[in-house]
Every structure is written in C-alpha cells, then in structure tokens.
Design a protein around this motif. Sequence first.
Motif, PDB file in Angstrom:
ATOM      1  N   PRO A   1     -25.372  74.580 -47.459  1.00  0.00           N
ATOM      2  CA  PRO A   1     -26.063  75.697 -46.821  1.00  0.00           C
ATOM      3  C   PRO A   1     -25.163  76.617 -46.009  1.00  0.00           C
ATOM      4  N   SER A   2     -24.141  76.093 -45.365  1.00  0.00           N
ATOM      5  CA  SER A   2     -23.297  76.972 -44.544  1.00  0.00           C
ATOM      6  C   SER A   2     -21.821  76.751 -44.842  1.00  0.00           C
ATOM      7  N   GLY A   3     -21.472  76.751 -46.085  1.00  0.00           N
ATOM      8  CA  GLY A   3     -20.075  76.595 -46.457  1.00  0.00           C
ATOM      9  C   GLY A   3     -19.700  75.133 -46.669  1.00  0.00           C
ATOM     10  N   GLN A   4     -18.486  74.932 -47.104  1.00  0.00           N
ATOM     11  CA  GLN A   4     -18.008  73.586 -47.382  1.00  0.00           C
ATOM     12  C   GLN A   4     -17.787  72.817 -46.090  1.00  0.00           C
ATOM     13  N   GLY A   5     -18.227  71.577 -46.069  1.00  0.00           N
ATOM     14  CA  GLY A   5     -17.958  70.681 -44.951  1.00  0.00           C
ATOM     15  C   GLY A   5     -18.503  71.169 -43.621  1.00  0.00           C
ATOM     16  N   ALA A   6     -19.719  71.651 -43.601  1.00  0.00           N
ATOM     17  CA  ALA A   6     -20.308  72.140 -42.356  1.00  0.00           C
ATOM     18  C   ALA A   6     -20.410  71.000 -41.349  1.00  0.00           C
ATOM     19  N   ASP A   7     -20.130  71.328 -40.104  1.00  0.00           N
ATOM     20  CA  ASP A   7     -20.186  70.333 -39.043  1.00  0.00           C
ATOM     21  C   ASP A   7     -21.605  70.276 -38.505  1.00  0.00           C
ATOM     22  N   TRP A   8     -22.393  69.338 -39.020  1.00  0.00           N
ATOM     23  CA  TRP A   8     -23.802  69.241 -38.660  1.00  0.00           C
ATOM     24  C   TRP A   8     -23.986  68.832 -37.206  1.00  0.00           C
ATOM     25  N   ALA A   9     -23.112  68.013 -36.712  1.00  0.00           N
ATOM     26  CA  ALA A   9     -23.226  67.586 -35.320  1.00  0.00           C
ATOM     27  C   ALA A   9     -23.075  68.778 -34.378  1.00  0.00           C
ATOM     28  N   GLU A  10     -22.161  69.655 -34.702  1.00  0.00           N
ATOM     29  CA  GLU A  10     -21.948  70.850 -33.866  1.00  0.00           C
ATOM     30  C   GLU A  10     -23.175  71.758 -33.896  1.00  0.00           C
ATOM     31  N   SER A  11     -23.807  71.907 -35.049  1.00  0.00           N
ATOM     32  CA  SER A  11     -24.996  72.759 -35.121  1.00  0.00           C
ATOM     33  C   SER A  11     -26.160  72.149 -34.351  1.00  0.00           C
ATOM     34  N   VAL A  12     -26.260  70.816 -34.332  1.00  0.00           N
ATOM     35  CA  VAL A  12     -27.315  70.157 -33.558  1.00  0.00           C
ATOM     36  C   VAL A  12     -27.084  70.368 -32.068  1.00  0.00           C
ATOM     37  N   VAL A  13     -25.847  70.214 -31.627  1.00  0.00           N
ATOM     38  CA  VAL A  13     -25.514  70.415 -30.220  1.00  0.00           C
ATOM     39  C   VAL A  13     -25.776  71.866 -29.823  1.00  0.00           C
ATOM     40  N   GLN A  14     -25.412  72.805 -30.689  1.00  0.00           N
ATOM     41  CA  GLN A  14     -25.625  74.216 -30.395  1.00  0.00           C
ATOM     42  C   GLN A  14     -27.128  74.514 -30.279  1.00  0.00           C
ATOM     43  N   ARG A  15     -27.912  73.943 -31.178  1.00  0.00           N
ATOM     44  CA  ARG A  15     -29.369  74.157 -31.122  1.00  0.00           C
ATOM     45  C   ARG A  15     -29.945  73.577 -29.825  1.00  0.00           C
ATOM     46  N   GLN A  16     -29.467  72.400 -29.430  1.00  0.00           N
ATOM     47  CA  GLN A  16     -29.944  71.799 -28.178  1.00  0.00           C
ATOM     48  C   GLN A  16     -29.588  72.668 -26.978  1.00  0.00           C
ATOM     49  N   ASP A  17     -28.385  73.257 -26.997  1.00  0.00           N
ATOM     50  CA  ASP A  17     -27.981  74.150 -25.912  1.00  0.00           C
ATOM     51  C   ASP A  17     -28.883  75.374 -25.848  1.00  0.00           C
ATOM     52  N   ILE A  18     -29.203  75.934 -26.996  1.00  0.00           N
ATOM     53  CA  ILE A  18     -30.063  77.119 -27.044  1.00  0.00           C
ATOM     54  C   ILE A  18     -31.461  76.768 -26.547  1.00  0.00           C
ATOM     55  N   MET A  19     -31.990  75.634 -26.976  1.00  0.00           N
ATOM     56  CA  MET A  19     -33.327  75.231 -26.536  1.00  0.00           C
ATOM     57  C   MET A  19     -33.348  74.975 -25.025  1.00  0.00           C
ATOM     58  N   ALA A  20     -32.291  74.366 -24.496  1.00  0.00           N
ATOM     59  CA  ALA A  20     -32.216  74.131 -23.050  1.00  0.00           C
ATOM     60  C   ALA A  20     -32.145  75.462 -22.299  1.00  0.00           C
ATOM     61  N   ALA A  21     -31.397  76.415 -22.837  1.00  0.00           N
ATOM     62  CA  ALA A  21     -31.302  77.732 -22.208  1.00  0.00           C
ATOM     63  C   ALA A  21     -32.650  78.443 -22.256  1.00  0.00           C
ATOM     64  N   LEU A  22     -33.376  78.303 -23.348  1.00  0.00           N
ATOM     65  CA  LEU A  22     -34.715  78.906 -23.443  1.00  0.00           C
ATOM     66  C   LEU A  22     -35.670  78.323 -22.412  1.00  0.00           C
ATOM     67  N   ARG A  23     -35.563  77.013 -22.182  1.00  0.00           N
ATOM     68  CA  ARG A  23     -36.440  76.367 -21.199  1.00  0.00           C
ATOM     69  C   ARG A  23     -36.201  76.896 -19.779  1.00  0.00           C
ATOM     70  N   ARG A  24     -35.011  77.407 -19.510  1.00  0.00           N
ATOM     71  CA  ARG A  24     -34.695  77.909 -18.172  1.00  0.00           C
ATOM     72  C   ARG A  24     -35.225  79.316 -17.934  1.00  0.00           C
ATOM     73  N   LEU A  25     -35.674  79.995 -19.005  1.00  0.00           N
ATOM     74  CA  LEU A  25     -36.197  81.353 -18.862  1.00  0.00           C
ATOM     75  C   LEU A  25     -37.604  81.339 -18.269  1.00  0.00           C
ATOM     76  N   PRO A  26     -37.992  82.418 -17.585  1.00  0.00           N
ATOM     77  CA  PRO A  26     -39.391  82.543 -17.157  1.00  0.00           C
ATOM     78  C   PRO A  26     -40.311  82.595 -18.381  1.00  0.00           C
ATOM     79  N   LYS A  27     -41.583  82.266 -18.183  1.00  0.00           N
ATOM     80  CA  LYS A  27     -42.526  82.137 -19.305  1.00  0.00           C
ATOM     81  C   LYS A  27     -42.615  83.392 -20.163  1.00  0.00           C
ATOM     82  N   ARG A  28     -42.742  84.560 -19.548  1.00  0.00           N
ATOM     83  CA  ARG A  28     -42.902  85.786 -20.331  1.00  0.00           C
ATOM     84  C   ARG A  28     -41.647  86.092 -21.139  1.00  0.00           C
ATOM     85  N   GLN A  29     -40.475  85.927 -20.531  1.00  0.00           N
ATOM     86  CA  GLN A  29     -39.227  86.174 -21.257  1.00  0.00           C
ATOM     87  C   GLN A  29     -39.084  85.196 -22.419  1.00  0.00           C
ATOM     88  N   ARG A  30     -39.416  83.932 -22.173  1.00  0.00           N
ATOM     89  CA  ARG A  30     -39.338  82.927 -23.232  1.00  0.00           C
ATOM     90  C   ARG A  30     -40.303  83.282 -24.370  1.00  0.00           C
TER      91      ARG A  30
END
Length: 148
Positions: free
Chosen positions: A56-85
Amino acid sequence: MLQTALASTARRWSRLRDRQQPEIYVRRALYHAQVDRFRLLSWGRETATGTLPDQPSGQGADWAESVVQRQDIMAALRRLPKRQRAVIVLRHFEDRPDIEIAEILGVARGTVRSQTHKALASLRTVLAEADPSAAASPSAASGRGVIA
C-alpha cells in the motif's frame, strides 16, 4: 439452522395449519436456511492467489511507525477543544465541505474556517513537541491540501 426454520414456521403457523401443509413448509424452510448458511459462510472468503498484492505505501513500509504516528495524531486530537475537534474530524476524516460542517454544527461558515485554522495550528504545535520531524510534514497534521 433447524431453530431458524422452526421459528419461521411458528410465525406463519395459523396460515399453514389452515392449508394443512406445515410439513412441506418446514422442509422448504430447512432447505432455505441451509442455502443461506452456505452463502454466508462462503461470502467474503479469501482466495489464494499466485502473486502477492501490491504494497500500500511502497516497498517495506514501516507499519510500526505508521501506528505510532496515528496514535500521536489521535492524542493530539483529544487535546483540542470539542468544537475544533469536531471541525477537524468532519473535514479531514469524513471529507465534508465547510457548508455541510456549518449546518451539522449549527455555526456560520466563517466559524468553521476559523476553528479549522486554530485547530490545525494547535495540532502542528502538539505534533512538533511530540516529534520534530512530524512538524516538517504538512500532511501529517493537515490532511487534504490545507496549506501548512
């Protein structure tokens, strides 16, 4: 399977008894229950192929890195106020236009744009603190084509 056929028969018992053909109906119900069960079991099964599917994203994609990145984004979204989120989720995750977001949230279109701007700025700041390389990539925080 038998229970399904008998339940189906019970719902129609008064009509079947009047026609004196309940045995035929039960046999047909059993047959159809078996056919439905076979269809459900065979639907969506994976089939073996001779070649591997494309990466899906090129040869030998680092799936662990994409999971960590997604978790970081979700954590950042949780810190936003309700309307902004809500604005960010509706716009970038559900791909809705500003007018539709304004209708859903019951606010003006300009409010949607200002909340989007504030939310993206907050997300960039939070993600920069978590991982300095994420701030360099505008797609990590902004989604679809928003200027970083």
